[in-house]
Design a protein around this motif. Structure first.
Motif, short mmCIF file in Angstrom:
data_model
loop_
_atom_site.label_atom_id
_atom_site.label_comp_id
_atom_site.label_asym_id
_atom_site.label_seq_id
_atom_site.Cartn_x
_atom_site.Cartn_y
_atom_site.Cartn_z
N ILE A 31 0.83 -1.21 0.00
CA ILE A 31 0.00 0.00 0.00
C ILE A 31 0.86 1.26 0.00
N PRO A 32 1.93 1.36 0.82
CA PRO A 32 2.78 2.57 0.74
C PRO A 32 3.40 2.76 -0.65
N ALA A 33 3.83 1.67 -1.29
CA ALA A 33 4.39 1.80 -2.64
C ALA A 33 3.31 2.21 -3.65
N TRP A 34 2.10 1.73 -3.44
CA TRP A 34 0.97 2.07 -4.32
C TRP A 34 0.68 3.57 -4.27
N THR A 35 0.63 4.11 -3.05
CA THR A 35 0.35 5.55 -2.93
C THR A 35 1.55 6.38 -3.37
N ALA A 36 2.77 5.87 -3.19
CA ALA A 36 3.96 6.62 -3.60
C ALA A 36 4.00 6.81 -5.12
N ALA A 37 3.39 5.85 -5.84
CA ALA A 37 3.38 5.93 -7.31
C ALA A 37 2.33 6.89 -7.84
N ALA A 38 1.46 7.40 -7.00
CA ALA A 38 0.41 8.34 -7.46
C ALA A 38 1.08 9.62 -7.98
N PRO A 39 0.57 10.20 -9.05
CA PRO A 39 1.19 11.39 -9.66
C PRO A 39 0.91 12.67 -8.88
N LEU A 40 1.43 12.75 -7.67
CA LEU A 40 1.29 13.93 -6.84
C LEU A 40 2.68 14.48 -6.54
N PRO A 41 2.78 15.75 -6.15
CA PRO A 41 4.10 16.30 -5.80
C PRO A 41 4.74 15.47 -4.69
N PRO A 42 6.07 15.37 -4.69
CA PRO A 42 6.74 14.57 -3.65
C PRO A 42 6.52 15.17 -2.27
N ALA A 43 6.61 14.30 -1.28
CA ALA A 43 6.42 14.74 0.11
C ALA A 43 7.66 15.47 0.61
N GLN A 44 7.41 16.30 1.58
CA GLN A 44 8.52 16.96 2.26
C GLN A 44 9.28 15.94 3.09
N ALA A 45 10.61 16.01 3.07
CA ALA A 45 11.42 15.08 3.86
C ALA A 45 11.22 15.36 5.35
N GLU A 46 11.56 14.38 6.17
CA GLU A 46 11.35 14.54 7.61
C GLU A 46 12.33 15.52 8.22
N SER A 47 13.56 15.59 7.72
CA SER A 47 14.57 16.43 8.37
C SER A 47 14.20 17.92 8.38
N PRO A 48 13.69 18.54 7.30
CA PRO A 48 13.27 19.95 7.42
C PRO A 48 12.07 20.11 8.35
N ARG A 49 11.18 19.13 8.39
CA ARG A 49 10.06 19.20 9.35
C ARG A 49 10.59 19.22 10.77
N MET A 50 11.59 18.34 11.03
CA MET A 50 12.15 18.28 12.38
C MET A 50 12.87 19.58 12.72
N ALA A 51 13.57 20.15 11.75
CA ALA A 51 14.25 21.42 12.00
C ALA A 51 13.25 22.53 12.31
N LEU A 52 12.15 22.56 11.57
CA LEU A 52 11.12 23.57 11.81
C LEU A 52 10.50 23.39 13.20
N LEU A 53 10.22 22.16 13.57
CA LEU A 53 9.65 21.89 14.88
C LEU A 53 10.64 22.23 15.98
N TYR A 54 11.92 21.96 15.75
CA TYR A 54 12.95 22.30 16.74
C TYR A 54 12.97 23.79 17.02
N GLN A 55 12.88 24.58 15.97
CA GLN A 55 12.87 26.02 16.14
C GLN A 55 11.66 26.46 16.97
N SER A 56 10.52 25.81 16.72
CA SER A 56 9.32 26.15 17.48
C SER A 56 9.50 25.81 18.96
N LEU A 57 10.03 24.62 19.24
CA LEU A 57 10.22 24.22 20.64
C LEU A 57 11.30 25.06 21.31
N ARG A 58 12.33 25.42 20.56
CA ARG A 58 13.39 26.24 21.14
C ARG A 58 12.86 27.60 21.56
N ASN A 59 11.89 28.11 20.82
CA ASN A 59 11.33 29.42 21.16
C ASN A 59 10.50 29.39 22.44
N TRP A 60 10.07 28.18 22.84
CA TRP A 60 9.33 28.08 24.10
C TRP A 60 10.21 28.42 25.30
#
Length: 898
Positions: free
Chosen positions: A68-97
């Protein structure tokens, strides 16, 4: 959507028959328009084989088979954002706390991302305001403590919306998966078959139902009740009626077809021995698809080691964290060296690694590292690369100096104060190239993955310009490698180590489950700081009960397919009984109630007992005899020190091993001042003091004490480099200064004056065969009174112990050996005991001239006999053996009884 059952032991055969029946005629060999969803890609091979056997065609076009993950990955949609920039963005948010410790921020990011992905997969969205979410959590927790829940809800809510933002730009992988399912629900064409997938998210269910409204969709599940083993397991694990009733209902059937055995081991080693023996028996019986479910990784590692010792390679699909590989360890060691200002231990380990400085000639690298280490052992550690550079210069080795220069150059790229994460990764690559590690990492499978991971992170994070200091990046990198799995793909074997979920629809001839105790099977849910099981259920997330039910279904389908199965666990740990998994405990009880039969395998224990005994007998060291080596004339040393002479008398074998074979222990690189360092420092203090004040005369005691204090502080500072223990030893020594000064004045009152100290002397003795034995050593102190000479040796040991050593003639030869070094009449020789409030000089009770004459004759006699092949027996007294570094070599503790 059509749901069909299939025999648990013939799922692919049933699927192949169904596909053939619906693709007859001109398209009998072309299944390309059909899509088949499977739990894992191993199932695809089983389906292809079954199709080939069913159609009996020499060539066919198989269906499009994917997960199922391979099936959905083959759908003609823009690629997903990688996890590392998401984690960096979240880190900045938590650091601001500014509410959390910095070391906890990256782990918190990982936990939050995992939770948010799970919420997305199950189409759980958070309310628009933190207040609404807080009320939702209060109701779910049924708690009156709203303050803590307000904080949790605000943290989760703000973090969630910090990631989702305005909704523009690339979406995360979980969101793309859900959107791809929605796209497939509208656009998928052709028949769709789902084989053996027993767990769907709400979005996946909705997608399949929408496709089924316009295309044929068949969900085929293995029916555990189709096999005798499956029916037995269903009856044993059912909770719909009392177990006794269920057991009585099955009493008429025969359990002979149940190819399942239990093995409660008494230890980890016994469990691993049984597991490895069973695998080898299966291989000998011709089984070629052996699955090992590793619930206990410790037992799995030991089993793998036993199998590989028997030349049975293992394909380990579970893998291990990339951070635990040798390649990652040496890179992290380099980063730690920089972080810890080049601590000597980490730096030496790094220099000895086969990954570093590959272009250096081996001889230059080894010589430079050895010389640097010896200098550190001699003079102790020095802080930072500057200190290591000093030690390298002191060693006199150009190779050692070049090593430190190389380290300084390689550390330069990572000396920045703040950089983006991608910038730090690029600097690391540059630093590794300067360390000549690039080629060695590329030649290692784990090293290649590590470098590829670095390149991938640089690519993913190139748009993130947030600055991080070295410690933040280091913690991020450590977590990245800990969460990245490394699997060695270089091994193909019929024996596969994997986890329970990976066995879905996977054909097996034999099954081994390791560590099937109650604590490990079912696997406990992953610990999370957010949401208890009640809240998860209220929010629509899978709770522990659902996870365990899925694990039970996986286990039921695996066993129902009919492999020969062995279930092992350690039944005793730390002196306590350990119960098996509740599933197998119920099965054992059920079989006893139904047929009075236990599933415990006693034959396997009997089979491995001789093996274990044979192994222990083979590996058990045989009782030894007292060693009595002899030397050829050319092997007899030509030089000896007073301490070596003392060692020869105390234990000839200890002298042989340490001085002849050269097996003396290397000095430790001491970071803290110990008793030996204390003694050497006191020697240096007294030599420096008496060099400045050879005669005390009428100088006031206050001035002399002040001078002694100043010299002592300087010498202890030099020896200890500010170490806390150095300060403690200094205070101890300063307490002895008045007693020492009083002793020195009394000695001058008797006419003795300090003449010299720390002098090297040597003296030759002619042996019977004409060869010369040289006695060499350093005298702590020589005093003079008119024409008389005294030899003094400073000691920081107990006065009573020194007096006992000198009491028996020949028991301690060190002091008379020092006298022999002068080769002139000596009126007095004594140990100076410095470790008490009152300093005392302790002389041997015997006549000094006779004692020295006997000591010299004894030395000549000993070496004459050594040159005549006299043995060097291990005959040390317990005092000599207690702390002897050669005890493991002479094996005194394992000598056979006379």
């Amino acid at each position: 959507m059509e749901i069909q059952g299939a025999p648990a032991n013939d799922l692919f055969g049933a699927a192949a028959r169904l596909l053939r029946s619906r693709h007859s005629g001109a398209r009998a060999a072309d299944f390309s328009a059909t899509t088949v969803l499977v739990p894992n890609l191993h199932a695809a091979q089983g389906l292809y084989r079954a199709l080939a056997a069913e159609t009996k065609l020499s060539a066919l076009i198989p269906p499009r088979t994917l997960t199922i993950p391979a099936w959905t990955a083959a759908a003609p949609l823009p690629p997903a954002q990688a996890e590392s920039p998401r984690m960096a963005l979240l880190y900045q948010s938590l650091r601001n706390w500014r509410r959390f410790e910095e070391r906890l921020l990256w782990p918190m990011c990982a936990e939050l991302l995992s939770l948010f992905d799970e919420l997305t997969h199950h189409r759980v969205s958070l309310p628009d305001t933190a207040e609404d979410f807080s009320r939702q959590l209060v109701n779910a927790y049924a708690s009156r403590n709203t303050r803590a829940l307000d904080f949790e809800s605000r943290l989760l809510h703000d973090s969630w919306f910090a990631l989702t933002g305005t909704g523009s730009g690339p979406v995360d992988a979980a969101t793309r998966h859900v959107k791809a399912l929605a796209w497939l629900a509208e656009h998928h064409q052709g028949p769709l078959y789902v084989l053996g997938v027993m767990q769907f998210s709400p979005a996946e269910c909705d997608c399949l139902e929408r496709i089924a409204s316009r295309e044929p969709v068949v969900c085929m599940l293995p029916d555990a009740g189709s096999t005798e083993t499956g029916r037995l397991l269903q009856a044993a694990w059912s909770t719909t009626s009392p177990m006794l009733e269920r057991a009585q209902a099955l009493q008429a059937s025969s359990p002979s077809a149940l190819a399942l055995r239990l093995f409660p081991a008494n230890s980890l080693e016994e469990e691993a021995l049984a597991a490895s023996a069973q695998v080898r028996l299966w291989l000998a019986a011709g089984k070629r698809r052996i699955i090992v479910v590793a619930q206990d990784r410790l037992t799995a590692r030991r089993t793998r080691a036993l199998l590989e010792r028997a030349d049975v390679l293992v394909e380990d699909e579970t893998g291990w964290p990339l951070s635990t590989t040798a390649a990652a360890s040496v890179v992290m060691r380099w980063i730690e060296a920089i972080a810890n200002d080049f601590n000597h231990e980490g730096t030496l380990d790094l220099l000895k690694s086969p990954y570093t400085l590959n272009t250096w000639p081996d001889g230059d690298l080894h010589e430079g590292t050895a010389q640097l280490e010896m200098q550190l052992r001699k003079d102790g550690p020095a802080p930072g690369l500057t200190g290591l550079s000093l030690r390298a210069r002191q060693s006199g080795s150009m190779h050692a100096q070049n090593l430190i220069t190389t380290l300084q150059r390689a550390a330069q790229p990572l000396s920045a104060i703040r950089l983006p994460l991608a910038g730090w990764c690029l600097r690391l690559r540059e630093s590794l190239k300067l360390l000549d590690m690039d080629d060695s990492l590329r030649q290692d499978e784990a090293g290649r993955q590590l470098l590829d991971e670095l390149a991938q992170r640089v690519h993913e994070l190139q748009a993130d310009d947030t600055l991080y200091h070295f410690g933040e990046w280091r913690r991020w990198l450590t977590q990245q490698w800990e969460n990245t799995n490394f699997v060695d793909h270089g091994v193909e074997s019929p024996v596969v180590f994997t986890h329970l979920a990976a066995t879905r629809c996977r054909p097996a001839d034999a099954l081994l489950i390791l560590g099937a105790d109650a604590a490990r099977l079912p696997s406990p849910p992953a610990a999370s700081p957010f949401f208890n099981q009640r809240v998860r259920a209220v929010l629509g997330l899978p709770d522990m009960a659902e996870q365990q039910a899925q694990a039970e279904r996986d286990l039921l389908q695996l066993l129902a397919s009919g492999p020969d199965a062995l279930i092992t666990w350690r039944a005793q740990q730390n002196g306590e009984q350990v119960p098996p998994s509740p599933w197998f405990a119920r099965l054992e009880t059920f079989c006893k109630l139904a047929w009075g039969r236990s599933l415990v395998d006693t034959g396997l224990r009997d089979a491995i007992a001789p093996t274990a005994l044979a192994a222990s007998e083979t590996q058990r060291p045989q009782a030894g005899m007292q060693p009595r080596p002899t030397l050829a004339p050319h092997q007899v040393p030509q030089r000896i020190s007073p301490s070596g002479y003392n060692q020869l008398v105390a234990c000839p074998y200890q002298y042989f091993a340490a001085r002849v074979l050269g097996l003396e222990e290397l000095e430790d690189i001491e970071t803290e001042l110990d008793k030996r360092d204390y003694g050497e420092t006191v020697h240096a203090i007294l030599h420096r003091f008496h060099s400045q004040y050879p005669v005390l005369g009428d100088m006031p005691d206050d001035n002399l004490i002040q001078a002694l204090h100043a010299i002592s502080e300087a010498e202890f500072e030099k020896s200890g480099n500010g170490d806390y223990f150095a300060l403690a030893w200094l205070r101890r020594w300063q307490g002895k200064l008045p007693g020492y000064l009083a002793w020195q004045r009394a000695r001058e009152g008797r006419g003795w004056q300090w003449q010299s100290g720390e002098e090297k002397h040597s003296r030759g003795f002619t042996l019977t065969d004409g060869s010369i034995l040289t006695l060499t050593g350093k005298l702590d102190r020589i005093d003079r009174k008119a024409d008389e000479i005294a030899v003094l040796d400073y000691k920081t040991g107990e006065a009573q112990k020194l007096r006992k050593q000198l009491a028996a003639p020949g028991e301690d030869v060190q002091l008379p050996a020092y006298v022999l070094l002068l080769d002139q009449p000596v009126s007095e020789a004594a140990y100076v005991a410095l470790d008490e409030a009152i300093t005392r000089d302790i002389s041997p009770p015997q006549d000094l001239a006779e004692l020295c004459k006997d000591t010299g004759n004894r030395l000549i006699g000993l070496f004459n006999r050594l040159r005549e092949a006299a043995p060097l027996p291990a005959q040390g007294a317990e005092s000599a053996c207690e702390f002897c570094a050669m005890r493991g070599l002479c094996r005194k503790d394992f000598w056979a009884d006379d």
